[in-house]
Design an enzyme around this catalytic site. Structure first.
Site, PDB file in Angstrom:
ATOM      1  N   ARG A 104       0.824  -1.253   0.047  1.00 44.86           N
ATOM      2  CA  ARG A 104      -0.127   0.019   0.119  1.00 44.86           C
ATOM      3  C   ARG A 104       0.808   1.161   0.262  1.00 44.86           C
ATOM      4  O   ARG A 104       0.578   2.151  -0.804  1.00 44.86           O
ATOM      5  CB  ARG A 104      -0.923  -0.030   1.217  1.00 44.86           C
ATOM      6  CG  ARG A 104      -2.058   1.016   1.065  1.00 44.86           C
ATOM      7  CD  ARG A 104      -3.117   0.719   2.315  1.00 44.86           C
ATOM      8  NE  ARG A 104      -2.328   1.054   3.340  1.00 44.86           N
ATOM      9  CZ  ARG A 104      -3.108   0.676   4.709  1.00 44.86           C
ATOM     10  NH1 ARG A 104      -4.386   0.375   4.666  1.00 44.86           N
ATOM     11  NH2 ARG A 104      -2.748   0.744   5.982  1.00 44.86           N
ATOM     12  N   LYS A 131      -2.916   6.228   1.190  1.00 40.21           N
ATOM     13  CA  LYS A 131      -2.477   6.994   2.833  1.00 40.21           C
ATOM     14  C   LYS A 131      -1.546   8.183   2.470  1.00 40.21           C
ATOM     15  O   LYS A 131      -0.492   8.117   2.917  1.00 40.21           O
ATOM     16  CB  LYS A 131      -1.840   6.096   3.509  1.00 40.21           C
ATOM     17  CG  LYS A 131      -2.701   5.783   4.589  1.00 40.21           C
ATOM     18  CD  LYS A 131      -2.073   4.491   5.623  1.00 40.21           C
ATOM     19  CE  LYS A 131      -2.595   4.667   6.923  1.00 40.21           C
ATOM     20  NZ  LYS A 131      -3.752   4.859   7.468  1.00 40.21           N
ATOM     21  N   GLU A 175     -16.281   6.920   4.474  1.00 40.15           N
ATOM     22  CA  GLU A 175     -15.634   6.168   5.678  1.00 40.15           C
ATOM     23  C   GLU A 175     -15.345   7.272   6.631  1.00 40.15           C
ATOM     24  O   GLU A 175     -15.778   8.206   6.454  1.00 40.15           O
ATOM     25  CB  GLU A 175     -14.301   5.439   5.458  1.00 40.15           C
ATOM     26  CG  GLU A 175     -13.195   6.404   4.639  1.00 40.15           C
ATOM     27  CD  GLU A 175     -11.855   5.919   4.601  1.00 40.15           C
ATOM     28  OE1 GLU A 175     -11.445   5.146   5.401  1.00 40.15           O
ATOM     29  OE2 GLU A 175     -11.320   6.103   3.549  1.00 40.15           O
TER      30      GLU A 175
HETATM   31  C1  LIG Z   1      -4.982   3.843   7.689  1.00 41.68           C
HETATM   32  C2  LIG Z   1      -6.509   4.192   7.278  1.00 41.68           C
HETATM   33  C3  LIG Z   1      -7.459   3.304   7.550  1.00 41.68           C
HETATM   34  C4  LIG Z   1      -7.356   2.060   8.301  1.00 41.68           C
HETATM   35  O1  LIG Z   1      -6.452   0.934   7.453  1.00 41.68           O
HETATM   36  P1  LIG Z   1      -5.679  -0.149   8.291  1.00 41.68           P
HETATM   37  O2  LIG Z   1      -4.784  -0.828   7.155  1.00 41.68           O
HETATM   38  O3  LIG Z   1      -6.931  -0.939   8.404  1.00 41.68           O
HETATM   39  O4  LIG Z   1      -4.932   0.226   9.347  1.00 41.68           O
HETATM   40  C5  LIG Z   1      -8.736   3.646   7.258  1.00 41.68           C
HETATM   41  N1  LIG Z   1      -9.052   4.710   6.615  1.00 41.68           N
HETATM   42  C6  LIG Z   1      -8.173   5.652   6.390  1.00 41.68           C
HETATM   43  C7  LIG Z   1      -8.578   6.827   5.766  1.00 41.68           C
HETATM   44  C8  LIG Z   1      -6.729   5.500   6.672  1.00 41.68           C
HETATM   45  O5  LIG Z   1      -5.919   6.452   6.494  1.00 41.68           O
END
Ligand SMILES: *Cc1c(COP(=O)(O)O)cnc(C)c1O
Length: 340
Positions: A81, A183, A219
């Site tokens: 990722r 991210k 989300e």
């Molecule tokens: C990091 C993140 C998550 C959660 O991801 P995980 O890999 O489960 O820790 C969810 N939403 C956003 C916007 C994120 O940046």
């Protein structure tokens, strides 16, 4: 560093570990990197990250198992990722081998900071990569730095997972065809204002809608959203601007392949949310944070699971996934990476 840490009273706060891992990319080539004892460093005043926010990050945890091993959960997905995030930001991706080497070296060097089994605390690992050379004309930087730092953090829930109240946000998190699926640090900078506003109003989190139509669930600021229907199946909102959470993707496998549940990954409208029996926010930090109520501009959507405890289906998912992470339950092939 003194290791007489009160593990069960740790919060989610930065503390400098003994070591961090640092690597540099010049002319598109990443060096081997290595451990450093210095939590501070010099950076040019015109570095790409400071001017044009060229940065992305990851988050994962190292756990101590009952038999004393130190493990991480699906770190290959974090490496992948971070490569995807980097590519979208014109950052040369950190090779997966370098990511894994850094992780092993970092956690090994800071072994004393990995909390004991049963404390509920974990070692939080934060990898990140950013443009470190000067840029003033809008362009990608020429040099990049990859850092991986870590810190012990306390249990997300002290004294049980209490459901939270969240609100439907008036702000947008990610544009269609934008950077919601990666991210990027900038996604977080943009969500701070909306997040603080929600906190001032007494809500734990924002739930964002799709910016194009404002009718579909996307989300939360840093956690994906999942739902359970009244007949016990898992419903997972699907959209290219939802960050592909590793916790959420793992819960889907746990639900479908281990618990034999029906899983539906699809667009979810705000209009159908009152039909669901349970709702949770999912991510590495909490694994699952139960949602008791969603406030939609004065209208309250209260889930039948209530405000006292996590609902039965999410509890089962939570216990199974955390059991796998902590080494109490057998993990699907390749999910547990032991630090040796
Ligand atoms: C990091 C993140 C998550 C959660 O991801 P995980 O890999 O489960 O820790 C969810 N939403 C956003 C916007 C994120 O940046």
């Amino acid at each position: 560093m003194a290791k007489n840490i009160d593990w069960s009273n740790l919060g989610f706060e930065y503390t400098p570990a003994d070591y961090r891992y640092v690597a540099t990319c010049k002319d598109g080539k990443w060096d081997e990197g290595g451990l450093s004892e210095d939590p501070n460093f010099m950076i040019n005043e015109c570095a790409g990250v400071l001017q044009y926010a060229q940065a992305c990050f990851e988050g994962l945890k190292a756990y101590r198992t009952e038999d004393g091993r130190i493990v991480t959960f699906r770190p290959d997905l974090n490496a992948k990722r971070m490569s995807d995030s980097a590519a979208r930001l014109e950052i040369p991706p950190v090779p997966e081998e370098l990511f894994m080497k850094a992780l092993d070296a970092l956690v090994n060097a800071n072994k004393d900071l990995v909390p004991p089994y049963g404390s509920g605390a974990t070692l939080y690992v934060r990898p990140y990569v950013y443009g470190s050379s000067p840029v003033i004309g809008v362009a990608p930087a020429e040099e990049y730095t990859f850092r991986m730092i870590c810190m012990p953090v306390g249990p997300y829930f002290k004294g049980g997972a209490k459901p939270v109240v969240v609100k439907i946000s008036d702000y947008d998190r990610a544009a269609p065809h934008g950077t919601g699926g990666i991210k990027a640090a900038l996604n977080y900078a943009m969500s701070l204002y909306a997040g603080m506003k929600a906190h001032e109003e007494g809500f734990a989190e924002n739930i964002y809608l799709d910016p194009a139509t404002r009718t579909k669930i996307e989300e939360a600021g840093g956690m994906n959203v999942i739902f359970v229907t009244k007949d016990g199946s898992l419903v997972v909102p699907k959209s290219p601007s939802i960050l592909p959470s590793i916790t959420r993707r793992s819960l889907v496998v746990v639900a479908r392949d281990i618990l034999g549940m029906k899983v539906d990954e699809r667009e979810v409208t705000l209009a159908e949310v009152p039909e669901f029996a349970e709702c949770g926010l999912v991510g590495t930090a909490a694994v699952i944070c139960p949602v008791g109520k969603i406030s939609d501009h004065g209208r309250e959507i209260a889930f039948p699971s209530g405000m006292e405890t996590m609902g039965p289906v999410l509890s089962k998912l939570y216990d199974t996934l955390t059991g796998i992470q902590m080494g109490r339950l057998e993990a699907p092939e390749g999910w547990i990476h032991e630090i040796k």
